[in-house]
Design an enzyme around this catalytic site. Structure first.
Site, PDB file in Angstrom:
ATOM      1  N   TYR A 142      62.364  40.357  76.856  1.00  0.00           N
ATOM      2  CA  TYR A 142      61.553  39.339  77.537  1.00  0.00           C
ATOM      3  C   TYR A 142      62.315  38.673  78.680  1.00  0.00           C
ATOM      4  O   TYR A 142      61.730  38.014  79.533  1.00  0.00           O
ATOM      5  CB  TYR A 142      61.067  38.269  76.548  1.00  0.00           C
ATOM      6  CG  TYR A 142      60.050  38.767  75.547  1.00  0.00           C
ATOM      7  CD1 TYR A 142      59.570  40.070  75.577  1.00  0.00           C
ATOM      8  CD2 TYR A 142      59.556  37.920  74.556  1.00  0.00           C
ATOM      9  CE1 TYR A 142      58.654  40.529  74.656  1.00  0.00           C
ATOM     10  CE2 TYR A 142      58.628  38.379  73.632  1.00  0.00           C
ATOM     11  CZ  TYR A 142      58.182  39.677  73.683  1.00  0.00           C
ATOM     12  OH  TYR A 142      57.277  40.133  72.755  1.00  0.00           O
ATOM     13  N   LYS A 191      66.003  48.723  65.449  1.00  0.00           N
ATOM     14  CA  LYS A 191      65.544  50.107  65.650  1.00  0.00           C
ATOM     15  C   LYS A 191      66.782  50.930  66.000  1.00  0.00           C
ATOM     16  O   LYS A 191      66.883  51.554  67.064  1.00  0.00           O
ATOM     17  CB  LYS A 191      64.482  50.113  66.774  1.00  0.00           C
ATOM     18  CG  LYS A 191      63.762  51.432  66.984  1.00  0.00           C
ATOM     19  CD  LYS A 191      62.839  51.805  65.854  1.00  0.00           C
ATOM     20  CE  LYS A 191      62.206  53.163  66.100  1.00  0.00           C
ATOM     21  NZ  LYS A 191      61.563  53.725  64.904  1.00  0.00           N
ATOM     22  N   ASP A 223      59.785  49.698  62.192  1.00  0.00           N
ATOM     23  CA  ASP A 223      58.518  50.325  61.790  1.00  0.00           C
ATOM     24  C   ASP A 223      58.324  50.215  60.285  1.00  0.00           C
ATOM     25  O   ASP A 223      57.230  49.933  59.803  1.00  0.00           O
ATOM     26  CB  ASP A 223      58.437  51.784  62.283  1.00  0.00           C
ATOM     27  CG  ASP A 223      59.769  52.514  62.265  1.00  0.00           C
ATOM     28  OD1 ASP A 223      60.790  51.873  61.938  1.00  0.00           O
ATOM     29  OD2 ASP A 223      59.799  53.720  62.557  1.00  0.00           O
ATOM     30  N   ASP A 247      58.572  38.555  67.660  1.00  0.00           N
ATOM     31  CA  ASP A 247      57.285  38.102  68.184  1.00  0.00           C
ATOM     32  C   ASP A 247      56.148  38.799  67.421  1.00  0.00           C
ATOM     33  O   ASP A 247      55.198  38.174  66.945  1.00  0.00           O
ATOM     34  CB  ASP A 247      57.228  38.446  69.683  1.00  0.00           C
ATOM     35  CG  ASP A 247      56.047  37.817  70.385  1.00  0.00           C
ATOM     36  OD1 ASP A 247      55.337  37.022  69.747  1.00  0.00           O
ATOM     37  OD2 ASP A 247      55.822  38.137  71.567  1.00  0.00           O
ATOM     38  N   ASP A 251      53.859  37.319  63.743  1.00  0.00           N
ATOM     39  CA  ASP A 251      52.403  37.208  63.708  1.00  0.00           C
ATOM     40  C   ASP A 251      51.837  37.973  62.519  1.00  0.00           C
ATOM     41  O   ASP A 251      50.897  37.514  61.859  1.00  0.00           O
ATOM     42  CB  ASP A 251      51.772  37.760  65.003  1.00  0.00           C
ATOM     43  CG  ASP A 251      51.640  36.680  66.060  1.00  0.00           C
ATOM     44  OD1 ASP A 251      52.273  35.617  65.886  1.00  0.00           O
ATOM     45  OD2 ASP A 251      50.926  36.888  67.053  1.00  0.00           O
TER      46      ASP A 251
END
Ligand code: NAD
Length: 357
Positions: A142, A191, A223, A247, A251
């Site tokens: 980001y 990852k 994942d 992020d 959620d």
């Protein structure tokens, strides 16, 4: 004690839910002998309307001079077509960097009284969910180098994921310290089978772990983590991860607990001053109708008492009042589920919580 609190009510339901949290803090002040000195500043769409920019200088200066900051939510369709640097969301990124807030803490808890509303199978919900997601907030993709350029197949765009050892070390320490106050288990999500930045993440997390021999650390690929959060969320205690993974996963974690109207968050840096806000947005569809659930913002105020103002008993009192209200069956429309009770308005729910403090 006396505390200076900056309020960023923002847009949509922001003013309604922040007013609820303010009345709860005032009640705590009365009961425990503290005074809260509130000053409201503009941020988001309302700031764009009044000043032409999402985060005016006075807001940043006022918040920097506060003991802590409580935010409602920013944004709405009115400002959706503005260019990126003028969007209300810039206020959030601007506040995080102005206050040096590199950690986002989001607890995701399934209340016993709301188990029936959990979208997961009853046997999975029955094992309970009580985790804390710690997300790195000021690094990674980001904030990395980005742009557009001519590539082999014509115009292309790129964003860059980059983490320094120092950035990983400090967020890992927040996770290990948090785990020490809970069940001493950290899951670090990355990852590392693909990304070099994740391989460094993993190395550094394990190096920091040596300072915390009493805390267990487990690695999990992102994942798999996305699957495990719906398959077996009770396995998690403290999760630590990068900005983009956090992020998305936070959620997901919030969704499995029922309503986003219930979950608070804290953004912290090295100092005491933090930014506290509900995880949901400005809910323009119900703004101004007194239908918003104020609980996520009220619980954000409780987190503020705990993390920034060191008022643990007072934070517990707010959380216990919320728990009681839910156990007694009071509901706002968003957490009604299969219940046939009459939903309470934002102000009625706030009253019920105030009565129980
Ligand atoms: P949202 O969270 O605002 O709303 C999603 C749904 O949840 C809506 O149906 C809404 O009515 C409901 N909802 C949200 N909070 C609720 C509450 N407290 N009580 C009852 N119902 C609630 O997400 P969205 O619709 O995707 O975004 C709306 C605006 O909010 C956008 O402009 C977005 O950019 C902004 N946003 C801001 C923040 C923030 O300020 N931190 C975060 C997310 C989205």
């Amino acid at each position: 004690m006396n505390f200076k609190i900056g309020l960023l009510k923002g847009d949509g339901i922001g003013p309604e839910i922040v007013d609820s949290a303010v009345s709860v803090l005032n009640k705590i002040g009365e009961k425990y002998g503290h005074s809260f000195d509130f000053t409201a500043y503009l941020a988001g769409g309302c700031a764009i309307d009044a000043t032409g920019e999402p985060l005016p200088k006075e807001t940043v200066e006022g918040c920097r001079a506060s003991d802590s900051v409580l935010l409602g939510a920013v944004g709405g369709p009115k400002w959706d077509t503005l260019p990126g640097h003028l969007r209300p969301e810039r206020a959030l990124l601007g506040m995080r960097s102005a206050l040096g807030l590199y950690t986002n803490i989001r607890p995701a808890k399934l209340y016993d009284s709301l188990r029936a509303e959990c979208p997961l199978r009853a046997d999975i919900a029955g094992r309970g969910i009580d985790l804390v997601m710690i997300r790195e907030l000021t690094g990674g993709i980001y904030f990395g180098e980005r742009g557009r350029r001519e590539g082999k197949m014509g115009q292309e765009a790129y964003d860059t994921e980059c983490y320094s050892v120092a950035e990983i070390e400090r967020i890992a320490r927040v996770a290990f310290n948090t785990a020490r106050k809970r069940s001493r288990r950290v899951t670090s999500i990355d990852k590392a089978n693909i990304l070099e930045s994740s391989r460094l993440w993993r190395e550094v997390v394990h190096k920091v772990a040596e300072e915390y021999p009493d805390v267990t650390v487990t690695d999990m690929l992102v994942d798999n983590a996305a699957m495990q959060l719906v398959k077996n969320p009770s396995q998690f205690d403290v999760i630590v991860t990068s900005n983009i993974f956090g992020d998305i996963l936070s959620d997901e974690a919030s969704q499995v607990t029922g309503s986003i109207g219930l979950l608070p968050s804290a953004s912290l840096g090295d100092g005491k001053c933090g930014l506290y806000e509900p995880i949901h947005g400005s809910a323009p569809d119900i703004a101004g109708q007194n239908r918003a659930n104020p609980i996520a913002t009220i619980l954000s105020a409780a987190m503020m008492l705990r993390y920034s103002l060191d008022l643990m008993t007072e934070a517990d009192a707010i959380e216990a009042a919320v728990d009681r209200v839910l156990r007694e069956g009071f509901r706002t429309a968003d957490i009604l589920g299969s219940s046939d009770v009459k939903p309470l308005s934002c102000t009625e729910m706030t009253e019920k919580i105030l009565e129980r403090i």
